[in-house]
Design a protein around this motif. Structure first.
Motif, mmCIF file in Angstrom:
data_model
loop_
_atom_site.group_PDB
_atom_site.id
_atom_site.type_symbol
_atom_site.label_atom_id
_atom_site.label_comp_id
_atom_site.label_asym_id
_atom_site.label_seq_id
_atom_site.Cartn_x
_atom_site.Cartn_y
_atom_site.Cartn_z
ATOM 1 N N GLY A 14 6.392 -1.885 1.231
ATOM 2 C CA GLY A 14 5.195 -2.587 1.706
ATOM 3 C C GLY A 14 5.117 -3.976 1.103
ATOM 4 O O GLY A 14 4.049 -4.450 0.710
ATOM 5 N N SER A 16 5.930 -6.818 2.654
ATOM 6 C CA SER A 16 5.866 -7.915 3.625
ATOM 7 C C SER A 16 4.504 -8.601 3.666
ATOM 8 O O SER A 16 4.357 -9.634 4.298
ATOM 9 C CB SER A 16 6.238 -7.403 5.022
ATOM 10 O OG SER A 16 5.311 -6.421 5.434
ATOM 11 N N SER A 17 3.486 -8.029 3.007
ATOM 12 C CA SER A 17 2.174 -8.691 2.987
ATOM 13 C C SER A 17 1.340 -8.147 1.828
ATOM 14 O O SER A 17 1.769 -7.247 1.103
ATOM 15 C CB SER A 17 1.435 -8.470 4.315
ATOM 16 O OG SER A 17 1.089 -7.116 4.463
ATOM 17 N N ILE A 19 -0.770 -6.806 -1.203
ATOM 18 C CA ILE A 19 -0.548 -6.512 -2.618
ATOM 19 C C ILE A 19 0.945 -6.532 -2.950
ATOM 20 O O ILE A 19 1.355 -7.074 -3.979
ATOM 21 C CB ILE A 19 -1.175 -5.126 -2.956
ATOM 22 C CG1 ILE A 19 -2.707 -5.202 -2.824
ATOM 23 C CG2 ILE A 19 -0.759 -4.653 -4.344
ATOM 24 C CD1 ILE A 19 -3.421 -3.854 -2.859
ATOM 25 N N ARG A 39 8.702 -2.838 7.343
ATOM 26 C CA ARG A 39 9.295 -2.800 8.692
ATOM 27 C C ARG A 39 9.554 -4.206 9.233
ATOM 28 O O ARG A 39 10.491 -4.426 9.966
ATOM 29 C CB ARG A 39 8.366 -2.034 9.645
ATOM 30 C CG ARG A 39 8.282 -0.548 9.337
ATOM 31 C CD ARG A 39 7.109 0.088 10.018
ATOM 32 N NE ARG A 39 5.864 -0.559 9.615
ATOM 33 C CZ ARG A 39 4.655 -0.223 10.031
ATOM 34 N NH1 ARG A 39 4.520 0.769 10.895
ATOM 35 N NH2 ARG A 39 3.580 -0.857 9.608
ATOM 36 N N ARG A 40 8.717 -5.198 8.867
ATOM 37 C CA ARG A 40 8.841 -6.531 9.472
ATOM 38 C C ARG A 40 9.835 -7.393 8.696
ATOM 39 O O ARG A 40 9.490 -8.004 7.681
ATOM 40 C CB ARG A 40 7.464 -7.205 9.522
ATOM 41 C CG ARG A 40 6.529 -6.563 10.547
ATOM 42 C CD ARG A 40 5.127 -7.103 10.419
ATOM 43 N NE ARG A 40 4.507 -6.740 9.166
ATOM 44 C CZ ARG A 40 3.312 -7.184 8.759
ATOM 45 N NH1 ARG A 40 2.611 -8.007 9.511
ATOM 46 N NH2 ARG A 40 2.819 -6.793 7.615
ATOM 47 N N ASP A 62 11.373 1.853 7.658
ATOM 48 C CA ASP A 62 10.097 2.514 7.928
ATOM 49 C C ASP A 62 9.989 3.696 6.967
ATOM 50 O O ASP A 62 10.769 4.653 7.075
ATOM 51 C CB ASP A 62 10.094 2.987 9.393
ATOM 52 C CG ASP A 62 8.779 3.648 9.776
ATOM 53 O OD1 ASP A 62 7.995 4.016 8.875
ATOM 54 O OD2 ASP A 62 8.536 3.801 10.990
ATOM 55 N N VAL A 63 9.044 3.656 6.030
ATOM 56 C CA VAL A 63 8.975 4.719 5.015
ATOM 57 C C VAL A 63 8.538 6.065 5.595
ATOM 58 O O VAL A 63 8.637 7.087 4.920
ATOM 59 C CB VAL A 63 8.075 4.345 3.810
ATOM 60 C CG1 VAL A 63 8.559 3.102 3.101
ATOM 61 C CG2 VAL A 63 6.612 4.229 4.222
ATOM 62 N N ASN A 89 4.188 1.351 -2.443
ATOM 63 C CA ASN A 89 2.970 0.615 -2.099
ATOM 64 C C ASN A 89 2.677 0.653 -0.593
ATOM 65 O O ASN A 89 1.544 0.446 -0.175
ATOM 66 C CB ASN A 89 3.150 -0.838 -2.587
ATOM 67 C CG ASN A 89 2.130 -1.784 -1.999
ATOM 68 O OD1 ASN A 89 0.954 -1.742 -2.326
ATOM 69 N ND2 ASN A 89 2.587 -2.638 -1.082
ATOM 70 N N TYR A 159 -7.485 9.080 5.459
ATOM 71 C CA TYR A 159 -6.876 8.064 4.582
ATOM 72 C C TYR A 159 -7.158 8.411 3.118
ATOM 73 O O TYR A 159 -6.251 8.410 2.282
ATOM 74 C CB TYR A 159 -7.434 6.673 4.927
ATOM 75 C CG TYR A 159 -7.049 5.623 3.920
ATOM 76 C CD1 TYR A 159 -5.739 5.160 3.839
ATOM 77 C CD2 TYR A 159 -7.991 5.105 3.014
ATOM 78 C CE1 TYR A 159 -5.373 4.189 2.884
ATOM 79 C CE2 TYR A 159 -7.630 4.150 2.071
ATOM 80 C CZ TYR A 159 -6.326 3.701 2.012
ATOM 81 O OH TYR A 159 -5.967 2.762 1.071
ATOM 82 N N LYS A 163 -4.623 9.273 -0.251
ATOM 83 C CA LYS A 163 -4.681 8.543 -1.523
ATOM 84 C C LYS A 163 -4.931 9.510 -2.682
ATOM 85 O O LYS A 163 -4.406 9.333 -3.771
ATOM 86 C CB LYS A 163 -5.757 7.458 -1.448
ATOM 87 C CG LYS A 163 -5.431 6.384 -0.407
ATOM 88 C CD LYS A 163 -4.318 5.487 -0.870
ATOM 89 C CE LYS A 163 -3.300 5.091 0.121
ATOM 90 N NZ LYS A 163 -2.247 4.234 -0.400
ATOM 91 N N THR A 192 -9.544 -4.980 -1.126
ATOM 92 C CA THR A 192 -8.702 -6.133 -1.468
ATOM 93 C C THR A 192 -8.463 -6.926 -0.195
ATOM 94 O O THR A 192 -8.214 -6.335 0.875
ATOM 95 C CB THR A 192 -7.355 -5.631 -2.064
ATOM 96 O OG1 THR A 192 -7.645 -4.685 -3.103
ATOM 97 C CG2 THR A 192 -6.543 -6.771 -2.642
ATOM 98 N N THR A 194 -6.514 -8.354 2.181
ATOM 99 C CA THR A 194 -5.137 -8.353 2.692
ATOM 100 C C THR A 194 -5.199 -8.090 4.194
ATOM 101 O O THR A 194 -6.279 -8.035 4.775
ATOM 102 C CB THR A 194 -4.312 -7.222 2.026
ATOM 103 O OG1 THR A 194 -4.883 -5.968 2.450
ATOM 104 C CG2 THR A 194 -4.334 -7.305 0.510
ATOM 105 N N HIS A 197 -7.297 -4.186 6.327
ATOM 106 C CA HIS A 197 -8.443 -3.774 7.152
ATOM 107 C C HIS A 197 -8.202 -4.084 8.630
ATOM 108 O O HIS A 197 -8.600 -3.313 9.503
ATOM 109 C CB HIS A 197 -9.729 -4.394 6.607
ATOM 110 C CG HIS A 197 -9.978 -3.963 5.188
ATOM 111 N ND1 HIS A 197 -9.498 -4.674 4.111
ATOM 112 C CD2 HIS A 197 -10.566 -2.865 4.685
ATOM 113 C CE1 HIS A 197 -9.799 -4.030 2.993
ATOM 114 N NE2 HIS A 197 -10.444 -2.925 3.310
#
Ligand SMILES: NC(=O)c1ccc[n+]([C@@H]2O[C@H](COP(=O)([O-])OP(=O)(O)OC[C@H]3O[C@@H](n4cnc5c(N)ncnc54)[C@H](OP(=O)(O)O)[C@@H]3O)[C@@H](O)[C@H]2O)c1
Length: 279
Positions: A14, A16-17, A19, A39-40, A62-63, A89, A159, A163, A192, A194, A197
């Protein structure tokens, strides 16, 4: 003993953006060698182009696919020869009530947020468990969970469950691997700023005007401190840790607060203009 970041090898999923990218920037400035997974590919390549240092790896994967996790870990381990810190992450949110969350949505979010974490840990285990100590540690697994691990958020129950499951994984693994000198750290950010959301599945993720928030750079700074000096849990917003600990003993004030907030969020969905003027 403090772990030196110079020459430390770190894989971040994670990256690519948000955190993950903020963490990559600080670690690269401090001389770490990074394997960046998401992925990106274009976003990862743009990140590497602005990072300090050289030799960082871009690994599109892709995890949610355990074979892709194994491939990413194998690529980093063979390029670096060791893996000092694995940062799990990658993740996304889902805004939907429990009864409205269907089987497919449950499986998808579990595959990415929970099983994406455990697949990376499983793939890294053979190297982590045998590599020589460096600055007193054989390695570290850092899992980016959430403050919601300690209290499910209404309309984000699935979600929150992923977590909470990540926190359980961290708690168990920390003891399982203690003897081998592998640190296990869970990270519990609050809201946070990012892409999170905007990227959440389901309905729009609404953020209350009064909701405390933090920057990815702040979360990354607290993570870097826990990479240097491993600790069990990182709570970048300290107040939330104590509020949630008290909430575990005494549920009703948090129930009341969340009930009020849910009503406000639902009103905002029905009448966004009215909610905006309320501020
Ligand atoms: N932002 C918050 O308020 C907040 C609060 C608490 C916890 N967290 C947690 O913090 C972590 C990072 O989130 P963020 O806030 O930085 O959000 P973000 O900016 O949306 O970043 C999420 C990262 O995960 C990657 N990702 C998502 N699904 C993936 C998949 N299937 N395979 C590989 N990579 C995937 C995304 O990259 P690609 O799209 O390129 O794959 C992206 O790099 C998440 O685990 C999230 O649950 C966030």
């Amino acid at each position: 003993m403090t772990r030196s970041l110079t020459g430390m090898t770190v894989l971040i999923t994670g990256a690519s953006s948000g955190i993950g990218a903020a963490l990559a920037e600080v670690l690269a400035q401090q001389g770490a060698r990074l394997a960046l997974v998401a992925r990106r590919r274009d976003k990862l390549e743009a990140l590497v182009a602005r990072l300090s240092g050289s030799g960082h790896l871009v690994i599109p994967a892709d995890v949610a696919d355990p074979r892709a996790c194994a491939g990413a870990i194998a690529q980093a381990c063979s390029a670096f020869g060791r893996l000092d810190t694995l940062v799990c992450n990658a993740g996304y949110g889902l805004v939907a009530g429990i009864a409205a969350t269907d089987e497919e949505q449950w499986l998808a979010i579990l595959r990415t947020n929970l099983l994406g974490t455990t697949a990376c840990i499983r793939a890294a285990a053979p190297l982590l468990l045998v590599q020589p100590l460096r600055d007193g540690w054989r390695g570290q697994v850092m899992i980016v969970s959430s403050a919601l691990a300690r209290r499910g958020r209404p309309d984000a129950g699935a979600y929150s469950a992923t977590k909470a499951a990540q926190l359980s994984v961290a708690e168990a693994l920390r003891i399982e691997w203690a003897e081998q000198r592998i640190a296990v750290t869970s990270v519990h950010p609050i809201h946070t700023d990012t892409e999170f959301h905007g990227a959440a599945a389901g309905r729009r993720w609404l953020v209350g005007a009064a909701e405390p928030r933090q920057t990815p750079a702040h979360v990354a700074a607290r993570m870097v401190a826990a990479i240097r000096r491993p600790q069990a849990e990182v709570w970048p917003h300290r107040g939330s840790r104590w509020a949630l600990a008290l909430g575990a003993l005494w549920a009703w004030p948090i129930d009341r607060y969340l009930t009020r907030r849910l009503a406000e969020e639902r009103a905002a969905v029905l009448s966004p203009e009215a909610a905006k003027s309320k501020g």
